[in-house]
Scaffold this motif. Structure first.
Motif, PDB file in Angstrom:
ATOM      1  N   TYR A  97     -13.645 -22.376  59.752  1.00  0.00           N
ATOM      2  CA  TYR A  97     -13.096 -23.172  58.777  1.00  0.00           C
ATOM      3  C   TYR A  97     -14.037 -23.935  57.988  1.00  0.00           C
ATOM      4  N   GLY A 107     -16.342 -22.024  55.590  1.00  0.00           N
ATOM      5  CA  GLY A 107     -15.568 -21.416  54.427  1.00  0.00           C
ATOM      6  C   GLY A 107     -15.291 -22.482  53.643  1.00  0.00           C
ATOM      7  N   ALA A 157     -16.681 -22.607  49.419  1.00  0.00           N
ATOM      8  CA  ALA A 157     -15.448 -22.819  48.409  1.00  0.00           C
ATOM      9  C   ALA A 157     -15.769 -24.019  47.458  1.00  0.00           C
ATOM     10  N   PHE A 178      -6.059 -20.376  51.996  1.00  0.00           N
ATOM     11  CA  PHE A 178      -6.963 -20.202  52.835  1.00  0.00           C
ATOM     12  C   PHE A 178      -6.432 -21.512  54.002  1.00  0.00           C
ATOM     13  N   PHE A 220     -15.598 -14.454  47.174  1.00  0.00           N
ATOM     14  CA  PHE A 220     -14.961 -15.113  47.922  1.00  0.00           C
ATOM     15  C   PHE A 220     -13.702 -14.913  48.545  1.00  0.00           C
ATOM     16  N   ILE A 240     -15.016 -13.083  51.637  1.00  0.00           N
ATOM     17  CA  ILE A 240     -15.357 -14.048  52.736  1.00  0.00           C
ATOM     18  C   ILE A 240     -14.101 -14.495  53.499  1.00  0.00           C
ATOM     19  N   ILE A 241     -13.058 -15.050  52.630  1.00  0.00           N
ATOM     20  CA  ILE A 241     -11.790 -15.714  53.169  1.00  0.00           C
ATOM     21  C   ILE A 241     -11.232 -14.778  54.247  1.00  0.00           C
ATOM     22  N   SER A 269     -13.187 -14.275  57.359  1.00  0.00           N
ATOM     23  CA  SER A 269     -12.814 -15.490  58.162  1.00  0.00           C
ATOM     24  C   SER A 269     -11.564 -15.556  58.739  1.00  0.00           C
ATOM     25  N   TYR A 323     -19.799 -10.410  59.922  1.00  0.00           N
ATOM     26  CA  TYR A 323     -18.590 -11.035  60.625  1.00  0.00           C
ATOM     27  C   TYR A 323     -18.311 -10.286  61.949  1.00  0.00           C
TER      28      TYR A 323
END
Length: 684
Positions: free
Chosen positions: A20, A23, A27, A71, A570, A573-574, A577, A663
Motif C-alpha cells: 500500500y 503504491g 502515486a 485504490f 499507474f 500498477i494499481i 497491487s 508482481y
C-alpha cells in the motif's frame, strides 16, 4: 496498551502495508510531477498558448487523484475486513467506537504522511525525467530542469490530506455501521466439489465463452454492421455498449464458471489429477477463482481499458501526424493569386527547393454516397485535376501514389481520411453530359480540401480535362523550401498574410430527366435579369503552412500521449497491487493447510511449487484476457479510423507483462514466507 495491541496487529501484517505504501509513494510522485510542470513557465512558454498544456496536466492530475482515492478505498476496505475480529475485541474490552476510529485514523495518517513525504522527494528527483519525456513527445526545443516548486508541494499536500480525510471518513463509516456480532462471524467459504461439474456451472461456463467470442466477432465486423440495412444508424451507435456488456458479462462468467470446465477436463485426465499435488492445485485454484471472480473481472476490465486507452492515444497520434501529411504534403500551398505577393515579400528565391502549379477546375456534378444504409444524393461542384499535372505534383509530394487511366470515362477519386465511413458511388455525372466512373478510391494527400472548396477531387485524363469548359478554373502553388529556413519563412508568412476565405464560386445544379444541368460561376446570378433563388456559394482558403500545423499537432498529441501513458501505467500498477494484497490474504487463510502438508511429509519444494502454480493462474489469466479485450477494442477503432499506430500499444503490453511478472515473483515468494513463518500464526 491499546496502541501496542494495534501496533502488534499492524506489524504482523506489515507486508500488506508495504505494498500500500509503495503504491501511494508512486502515486504522489506522479501527481507532484504533473503538478510541477504546470508551474514551469519556461516549458509552458515554449509550448505556447495554442495548446492548453496546463489544463491537460491539471486534468491528468485530477484523474490520478480519483484513481488514488479508488485504490485507497479498496485497500482500506480490505484491511478493515481482515481486522474485523480485532475491532470486535476492542469493543469487548470496553473501547468506544470513536476510540477505535481514532486508532484507524492514526494508522491512515501515519502511512499517508510517510507516503506524502517520500513521494514528494521522489517526485522532485524524477521531475527532470518526467519533463524530459514530455519535451521529447512534444518535440520541443527547451532545456528541462529539476522542478522544485513550492506551489506544487503545497497543492500536493492539500490534495492528499483531503484524500486521507475521505479515507478516514470511510473507515469511520465501516466501524460505526458494523455490529459486534458481525465481527466474530466465521468467514463463509464456498463449497466447491473439485471433482464435480454441475449442469448449471457447465451452462454458465459455456455462456461466458460464447459472450466473449460474440463480442470479439462483433468487433471484427463493425464496419459490416455499419452498412447493414437491418441494424440501422441507431443500432450501430448502440453497438459499443453492446460490446462492453458482452465482454463484461462474459469475463465475469469466465472467472466464475468457465474456468471450472477447464479444471474439470484436467482432473478427468487419467493419472494427471492424483499426480503430486495436482488435486490440491485444482481445488485451491477453483476456490480462489470462484471467491475472487468480482476482483478478477474488475482487474481484467481495468487492464483492457488501460491498454485500450494507450493504444487509442497512440492511434490518435499517428492519425494526427498523418492528417498533417494529408493537409500539408509540401511545406506551403498557396493560391496562385497570392503566390506572387508571398514570393516578393518573404524572399523565396534563395530558399525555394521545388514547386509545381496545380491547375484545377471546379465543375458541376451529381454523385451519390452512403452513410450506413442511407443513400444521399449530392448536387455540388467537384474538382478535376489532369493526370499529367498530378504526376508533376507527385514528384514533390512523397505521399502520392502512381495512378493510371485507360480512357476518358475513367477517373481516380480522392477522399479525405476523415470521411472513411462514407462510401462514394463510383458514377459521377457532370454538367454538360459527361459521365465518369471512379475505378479506384484513394486517400486524399493532395493538400487541405479547404483549398479546393472542400469538395471531392477526381484525377482525369488530359483530354477530358481540356475538353471541359463549363467550370471555374483555379490554380494553387505547392512548393518546398530549405529545411533550415522553414520555421523562419512560416513565421514571416503568418505575420504578413492572415488566413482568410477568398475567391468565391456560385453554383446551382439540378438533375432532370436523367441529365445534370446548371452552372458553376465566379459571379453570382442572384441579381439581374437571370436571378436565381436556389443559388449556393463556396469559398476557398488562401494558403496552408505545414510547419505551423506540424508543430501544433506534435504539441497537442504529445501532451495526450504523455498523460494517457502515465495514467495507463499507474492503472496497471494499481491492479497488480490489489492482486498482490489479495493473495497475501489468501496465504493467511491457507496457512494451516500448508502447514498440515508439511506435517504429512510433503517436501517444502513441492509446497512452494504449488504456490507458484496457483499464483501464475491468478496473475496471468486476467492479464492475458485483458490483453485480448484491448486488442479487439483497438482493432475495432482501427476499422472506423484506419491507422498503423500500434507500436506504443505493443510496448505497453510488454510493459504490462513485465510488471505482472515482477508482481507474480514477489507475491509468490512472500506467499511462501507467510505460510512457512511460525511467528505470523498469531496474527491470523
Amino acid at each position: 496498551m491499546l496502541s501496542k495491541l494495534s501496533w502488534k496487529s499492524v506489524r504482523s501484517r506489515y507486508y500488506h502495508y508495504v505494498v500500500y505504501l509503495i503504491g501511494m509513494i508512486f502515486a504522489v510522485a506522479i501527481y507532484y510531477s504533473f503538478n510541477a510542470i504546470t508551474y514551469d513557465q519556461v516549458l509552458l512558454n515554449s509550448v505556447g498558448s495554442e495548446v492548453a498544456l496546463k489544463a491537460f496536466l491539471s486534468f491528468g492530475a485530477l484523474l490520478i487523484a480519483v484513481m488514488i482515492l479508488s485504490f485507497m478505498f479498496t485497500i482500506n476496505r480490505f484491511f478493515f475486513t481482515r481486522r474485523a475480529k480485532e475491532v470486535g475485541i476492542y469493543q469487548l474490552i470496553g473501547m468506544k467506537k470513536r476510540q477505535i476510529a481514532g486508532l484507524f485514523f492514526s494508522e491512515i495518517y501515519i502511512l499517508g504522511l510517510a507516503a506524502l513525504v517520500i513521494g514528494i522527494f521522489f517526485g522532485i528527483v524524477f521531475s527532470k525525467l518526467f519533463s524530459m519525456i514530455l519535451i521529447k513527445v512534444m518535440v520541443l526545443n527547451v532545456e528541462s530542469a529539476v522542478n522544485f516548486s513550492i506551489p506544487s508541494i503545497v497543492d500536493t499536500v492539500l490534495v492528499f490530506l483531503l484524500l486521507l480525510l475521505m479515507v478516514s471518513l470511510h473507515s469511520a463509516y465501516l466501524i460505526y455501521s458494523y455490529r459486534l456480532s458481525g465481527f466474530f462471524k466465521q468467514e463463509e467459504r464456498p463449497i466447491i466439489e473439485a471433482k464435480e461439474l454441475t449442469i448449471r456451472q457447465a451452462i454458465l461456463g459455456v455462456l461466458g465463452i460464447l459472450l466473449i467470442i460474440g463480442g470479439y466477432v462483433l468487433s471484427l465486423n463493425v464496419v459490416t454492421f455499419l452498412f447493414d440495412p437491418l441494424l440501422g444508424t441507431i443500432g450501430f451507435l448502440l453497438l459499443p455498449f453492446v460490446l462492453i456488456g458482452l465482454c463484461g458479462a462474459g469475463t465475469y462468467l469466465f472467472f466464475k464458471y468457465t474456468i471450472h470446465i477447464f479444471i474439470h477436463l484436467f482432473i478427468k485426465k487419467k493419472g494427471g489429477y492424483y499426480q503430486g499435488l495436482s488435486m490440491l492445485v485444482a481445488g485451491n485454484t477453483r476456490l480462489h477463482l470462484y471467491k475472487g471472480s468480482n476482483t478478477l473481472t474488475t482487474i481484467t476490465i481495468f487492464i483492457a481499458c488501460s491498454l485500450g486507452f494507450i493504444g487509442g492515444s497512440a492511434t490518435f497520434y499517428t492519425l494526427g501526424i498523418d492528417n498533417v501529411n494529408a493537409m500539408n504534403p509540401t511545406d506551403f500551398i498557396v493560391n496562385r493569386a497570392l503566390y506572387e505577393s508571398v514570393e516578393s515579400s518573404i524572399g523565396l528565391q534563395g530558399a525555394l527547393v521545388d514547386s509545381v502549379a496545380l491547375q484545377f477546375k471546379s465543375v458541376g456534378s451529381q454523385y451519390h454516397y452512403y452513410v450506413g444504409k442511407e443513400k444521399t444524393t449530392s448536387e455540388d461542384p467537384i474538382n478535376l485535376l489532369s493526370l499529367t499535372n498530378y504526376r508533376a505534383y507527385q514528384k514533390i509530394n512523397p505521399y502520392l501514389k502512381t495512378v493510371n487511366l485507360s480512357d476518358d470515362e475513367q477517373a481516380i477519386l480522392f477522399v479525405q481520411r476523415t470521411q472513411s465511413l462514407l462510401r462514394y458511388d463510383s458514377v459521377f455525372q457532370l454538367v454538360g453530359g459527361a459521365t465518369l466512373k471512379a475505378t479506384e478510391t484513394m486517400a486524399d494527400y493532395l493538400g487541405d480540401p479547404l483549398l479546393r472548396y472542400n469538395r471531392p477531387t477526381l484525377v482525369v485524363t488530359d483530354e477530358l480535362f481540356d475538353s471541359i469548359d463549363n467550370g471555374v478554373p483555379y490554380s494553387l502553388m505547392a512548393f518546398n523550401v530549405k529545411r533550415s529556413q522553414r520555421s523562419e519563412l512560416s513565421e514571416q508568412l503568418s505575420k504578413k498574410f492572415a488566413k482568410e476565405w477568398q475567391f468565391p464560386i456560385y453554383y446551382d445544379i439540378i438533375q432532370s430527366g436523367g441529365e445534370v444541368t446548371g452552372y458553376v460561376s465566379e459571379t453570382s446570378k442572384k441579381t439581374g435579369s437571370e436571378a436565381v433563388d436556389t443559388e449556393k456559394e463556396g469559398w476557398t482558403l488562401n494558403y496552408t503552412d505545414r510547419q505551423t500545423d506540424l508543430v501544433y499537432s506534435r504539441k497537442l498529441l504529445g501532451a495526450l500521449i504523455y498523460i494517457v501513458l502515465f495514467l495507463g501505467i499507474f492503472a496497471l500498477i494499481i491492479s497488480g497491487s490489489v492482486l498482490m494484497v489479495r493473495q497475501f490474504a489468501e496465504a493467511e487463510r491457507e496457512r494451516s493447510t500448508y502447514r498440515l502438508l508439511e506435517r504429512l511429509g510433503i517436501p517444502q519444494k513441492q509446497v512452494r511449487r504449488l504456490v507458484y502454480q496457483q499464483n501464475i493462474i491468478i496473475f496471468f489469466l486476467p492479464m492475458l484476457l485483458g490483453i485480448f479485450h484491448a486488442f479487439f477494442a483497438v482493432h475495432l477503432f482501427n476499422q472506423l479510423v484506419p491507422s498503423s499506430g500500434y507500436r506504443l500499444a505493443y510496448i505497453s503490453c510488454g510493459l504490462l507483462i513485465l510488471i505482472y511478472i515482477l508482481y507474480y515473483v514477489l507475491t509468490s515468494r512472500i506467499y511462501c514466507w507467510i505460510v512457512e513463518n511460525d511467528e505470523l500464526s498469531g496474527g491470523k
